[in-house]
Each structure stands twice: as C-alpha cells, then as structure tokens.
Motif scaffolding. Structure first.
Motif, PDB file in Angstrom:
ATOM      1  N   TYR A  27      -5.064  -1.212  -4.500  1.00 17.15           N
ATOM      2  CA  TYR A  27      -4.281  -1.513  -3.304  1.00 17.15           C
ATOM      3  C   TYR A  27      -2.859  -0.978  -3.467  1.00 17.15           C
ATOM      4  N   TYR A  28      -2.353  -0.357  -2.412  1.00 18.26           N
ATOM      5  CA  TYR A  28      -0.963   0.063  -2.393  1.00 18.26           C
ATOM      6  C   TYR A  28      -0.146  -1.124  -1.898  1.00 18.26           C
ATOM      7  N   CYS A  29       0.626  -1.727  -2.795  1.00 20.02           N
ATOM      8  CA  CYS A  29       1.309  -2.991  -2.497  1.00 20.02           C
ATOM      9  C   CYS A  29       2.798  -2.782  -2.247  1.00 20.02           C
ATOM     10  N   ILE A  30       3.291  -3.422  -1.221  1.00 20.04           N
ATOM     11  CA  ILE A  30       4.713  -3.428  -0.900  1.00 20.04           C
ATOM     12  C   ILE A  30       5.166  -4.886  -0.875  1.00 20.04           C
ATOM     13  N   ASP A  31       6.204  -5.200  -1.657  1.00 25.03           N
ATOM     14  CA  ASP A  31       6.672  -6.578  -1.775  1.00 25.03           C
ATOM     15  C   ASP A  31       7.949  -6.771  -0.963  1.00 25.03           C
ATOM     16  N   ASN A  32       7.922  -7.782  -0.079  1.00 26.31           N
ATOM     17  CA  ASN A  32       9.095  -8.149   0.726  1.00 26.31           C
ATOM     18  C   ASN A  32       9.692  -6.974   1.490  1.00 26.31           C
ATOM     19  N   MET A  33       8.840  -6.287   2.214  1.00 27.13           N
ATOM     20  CA  MET A  33       9.308  -5.181   3.055  1.00 27.13           C
ATOM     21  C   MET A  33      10.151  -5.711   4.210  1.00 27.13           C
ATOM     22  N   PRO A  34      11.266  -5.044   4.541  1.00 28.89           N
ATOM     23  CA  PRO A  34      12.060  -5.472   5.701  1.00 28.89           C
ATOM     24  C   PRO A  34      11.217  -5.454   6.975  1.00 28.89           C
ATOM     25  N   THR A  35      11.416  -6.454   7.800  1.00 31.74           N
ATOM     26  CA  THR A  35      10.632  -6.619   9.019  1.00 31.74           C
ATOM     27  C   THR A  35      10.638  -5.352   9.886  1.00 31.74           C
ATOM     28  N   GLU A  36      11.802  -4.724   9.984  1.00 33.50           N
ATOM     29  CA  GLU A  36      11.949  -3.581  10.882  1.00 33.50           C
ATOM     30  C   GLU A  36      11.100  -2.382  10.456  1.00 33.50           C
ATOM     31  N   GLN A  67       5.395 -12.325  12.204  1.00 30.39           N
ATOM     32  CA  GLN A  67       5.201 -11.888  13.578  1.00 30.39           C
ATOM     33  C   GLN A  67       5.174 -10.369  13.654  1.00 30.39           C
ATOM     34  N   ALA A  68       6.023  -9.723  12.857  1.00 29.03           N
ATOM     35  CA  ALA A  68       6.054  -8.259  12.847  1.00 29.03           C
ATOM     36  C   ALA A  68       4.730  -7.694  12.344  1.00 29.03           C
ATOM     37  N   PHE A  69       4.166  -8.328  11.330  1.00 28.13           N
ATOM     38  CA  PHE A  69       2.873  -7.884  10.809  1.00 28.13           C
ATOM     39  C   PHE A  69       1.800  -8.038  11.877  1.00 28.13           C
ATOM     40  N   THR A  70       1.779  -9.196  12.531  1.00 28.49           N
ATOM     41  CA  THR A  70       0.785  -9.446  13.583  1.00 28.49           C
ATOM     42  C   THR A  70       0.900  -8.418  14.702  1.00 28.49           C
ATOM     43  N   ASP A  71       2.129  -8.142  15.106  1.00 28.24           N
ATOM     44  CA  ASP A  71       2.341  -7.175  16.181  1.00 28.24           C
ATOM     45  C   ASP A  71       1.900  -5.778  15.766  1.00 28.24           C
ATOM     46  N   ALA A  72       2.190  -5.422  14.513  1.00 24.84           N
ATOM     47  CA  ALA A  72       1.906  -4.064  14.048  1.00 24.84           C
ATOM     48  C   ALA A  72       0.417  -3.788  13.914  1.00 24.84           C
ATOM     49  N   VAL A  73      -0.341  -4.807  13.534  1.00 20.52           N
ATOM     50  CA  VAL A  73      -1.772  -4.571  13.273  1.00 20.52           C
ATOM     51  C   VAL A  73      -2.663  -5.013  14.429  1.00 20.52           C
ATOM     52  N   GLU A  74      -2.071  -5.562  15.455  1.00 19.92           N
ATOM     53  CA  GLU A  74      -2.876  -6.096  16.565  1.00 19.92           C
ATOM     54  C   GLU A  74      -3.794  -5.037  17.154  1.00 19.92           C
ATOM     55  N   ASN A  75      -3.297  -3.824  17.260  1.00 17.99           N
ATOM     56  CA  ASN A  75      -4.100  -2.760  17.856  1.00 17.99           C
ATOM     57  C   ASN A  75      -5.001  -2.055  16.853  1.00 17.99           C
ATOM     58  N   LEU A  76      -4.911  -2.463  15.576  1.00 22.96           N
ATOM     59  CA  LEU A  76      -5.710  -1.798  14.552  1.00 22.96           C
ATOM     60  C   LEU A  76      -7.054  -2.467  14.333  1.00 22.96           C
ATOM     61  N   LYS A  77      -7.151  -3.739  14.728  1.00 19.89           N
ATOM     62  CA  LYS A  77      -8.380  -4.472  14.468  1.00 19.89           C
ATOM     63  C   LYS A  77      -9.528  -3.849  15.250  1.00 19.89           C
ATOM     64  N   GLY A  78     -10.580  -3.558  14.560  1.00 14.04           N
ATOM     65  CA  GLY A  78     -11.737  -2.936  15.180  1.00 14.04           C
ATOM     66  C   GLY A  78     -12.642  -2.383  14.104  1.00 14.04           C
ATOM     67  N   GLU A  79     -13.455  -1.468  14.479  1.00 15.92           N
ATOM     68  CA  GLU A  79     -14.445  -0.943  13.549  1.00 15.92           C
ATOM     69  C   GLU A  79     -13.815  -0.135  12.423  1.00 15.92           C
TER      70      GLU A  79
END
Length: 286
Positions: A27-36, A67-79
C-alpha cells in the motif's frame, strides 16, 4: 481494481503499526495529508497504474480530512474501485496504560490541562460520526501487534467468509455452563428423547434421535429463529472486529437435544462461513 483506504481511529490504538503493515503489503501510505490536497492526490493516483493500493492515514488532528476523503472518493465507488474506512478503537483504560508506558503526549492533552482521560473522551466524541460510517472497526484493546496484523490480513486480503471463526458446541447444564461461550441457548424446552426407551442410549449424532428432535415443529421453529438471529449478528460482529464466536447449546445431559440442534446449526453455518467447527462436550458423560 484500485483500492483506496482511509485508516483512522483513536490515538494510541495502533495506527502506526497498521500503517507499517500496509506498507509492507504494497500500500502507498500517506500520513496526515492536508485536507486541501486529498482530492488532487486521489486524482493523480487514479491516473497512475503503479499505485493500485492507496492508504490515507489520518487522526483527529486532521481537521476536515474525513469529509474531504468522503467527497473525493464518492464518485469512485463502483466496479473499478474498492473504497473502505478502517477505524481502530481502544478502551480508555488500555489507552491510558499505553500512554503511561510510552510517555507520549495525547494531541488534546493541553486542552484538558494534561488529563489524558478527558482528552480521550473528547477525541471519541469528535470521531464518533467517522466510527459509525466505518466499514471495519477493530478494537485493539486486547490485541498484540501480531494479532492486529492478522486481523488486517483478514480484512485486506481475505473476505468476510474467512474472517469469522464460528464454534458451535453442545453441553449439559448438569455439568456446568461453558465459561467461554458468547451465546448460551437452553433447549430443555424441547421434548426429551431420554424418555423414549429405545433412544435413551443413543445420542443426537444418531439419525433416530436427530429425527425425533426435529419431528416436533417447535424444534424447527427454534432452529429457524436462531439461524436468523445469528445470520444477522455475525456480519455486525465482523465489522466490530470480532473474529470468533462460540455458540453453546445446552440440554439436561448434553447427549440428545443439544447435540442435534448444534449439528443442524453447524451445517447451516458451513454454507456461509469457511471456519466452522462443532464439538459435543458432554456427549460421553452419562
């Protein structure tokens, strides 16, 4: 399929251990990434085939990150994408012990004049909405580092069918209730084959006894309701991080009714879960 994970949870619950495990497993891990940067980061990773497994690690200090994570991946969920939130939880008294041993400072210690317990309570309150929306919750209070890695292995590599270990056992109440049982069900309400002379020396493993027990509609109804309850609960236990369930079925002596019900229940679970065992504690005691 690309996999994107948000790893979060309570301070001291083991996020560093979990992140090390995930890095070791590609896994490519990023720790405490800024929200923006989250949305931009995911867009970049989306176009790069070299990064198929991504983990964003965040704690309560990362304001707005959830919330930023949820917004960013909302359109990614799928097959084409598998998106998950893994939440590491811990009981307060265990977290306090860990902080005393490591002498680490809680992120909110200053806010509460150095009181780690007050800081933990506040942190849990703030993270409560994230916990409720998590796909997997792992309580690390009683887990060693290796056990946490094993649990993550089950979640990230295996499927839920491999996660839960279900152990069904029969017992006799006159010999005592099993101390390690998560569920104890008393089936002494059913007609007792012991009082049928030709069945007395047999057990619930014998077809004659098994058929006798289930010749009564109440036994069939009881089994159906028990299956429904446990089929509902098991996935919830998996989500909460539980990986073992011990179901104890008891009758008077542990030879007839409990054995038949336990066998039928185990057969039902074997169609749904990979790790199912059954044993009859008192079947040889008369």
């Amino acid at each position: 399929m690309k996999e994107i994970i948000l790893l979060t949870g309570i301070s001291g619950a083991g996020k560093s251990t979990a992140m090390s495990f995930m890095e070791d497993n590609g896994y490519y891990c990023i720790d405490n990434m800024p929200t923006e940067l989250i949305s931009t980061f995911i867009e970049i990773m989306e176009k790069n085939e070299a990064y198929n497994k991504i983990a964003i690690v965040a704690d309560v200090r990362s304001k707005g990150v959830f919330q930023a994570f949820t917004d960013a991946v909302e359109n990614l969920k799928g097959e084409e994408y598998k998106v998950s939130i893994i939440f590491l939880d811990i009981k307060n008294h265990v977290a306090l012990q860990r902080y005393k041993l490591t002498r680490r400072k809680h992120p909110f210690a200053d806010k509460f004049s150095g009181s780690i317990e007050d800081a933990l309570n506040y942190e849990k309150e703030v993270l409560s909405p994230v916990r409720q929306s998590a796909d997997y919750i792992i309580d690390t209070s009683d887990l060693s580092a290796q056990q946490l890695r094993n649990r993550l292995t089950q979640i990230l590599i295996g499927d839920d069918k491999k996660v839960m270990n279900i152990h069904v056992m029969s017992f006799g109440f006159k010999h005592g209730i099993p101390t390690d049982a998560d569920f104890v069900l008393d089936v002494r309400c059913l007609p007792n084959p012991y009082w049928v002379e030709e069945l007395r020396a047999k057990t619930g493993l014998d077809k004659e006894v098994y058929d006798y027990v289930f010749s009564f509609s109440d036994a069939e109804k009881l089994l159906k309701k028990l299956k429904g309850l446990l089929d509902f609960l098991c996935p919830l236990y998996v989500k909460e991080g539980k990986s073992q369930l011990v179901i104890a079925i008891g009758c008077t002596g542990g030879n007839h009714r409990s054995v038949a019900i336990a066998e039928a229940l185990a057969e039902h679970f074997k169609d749904k879960w990979e790790n199912v065992t059954v044993n009859h504690r008192d079947i040889d005691r008369r």
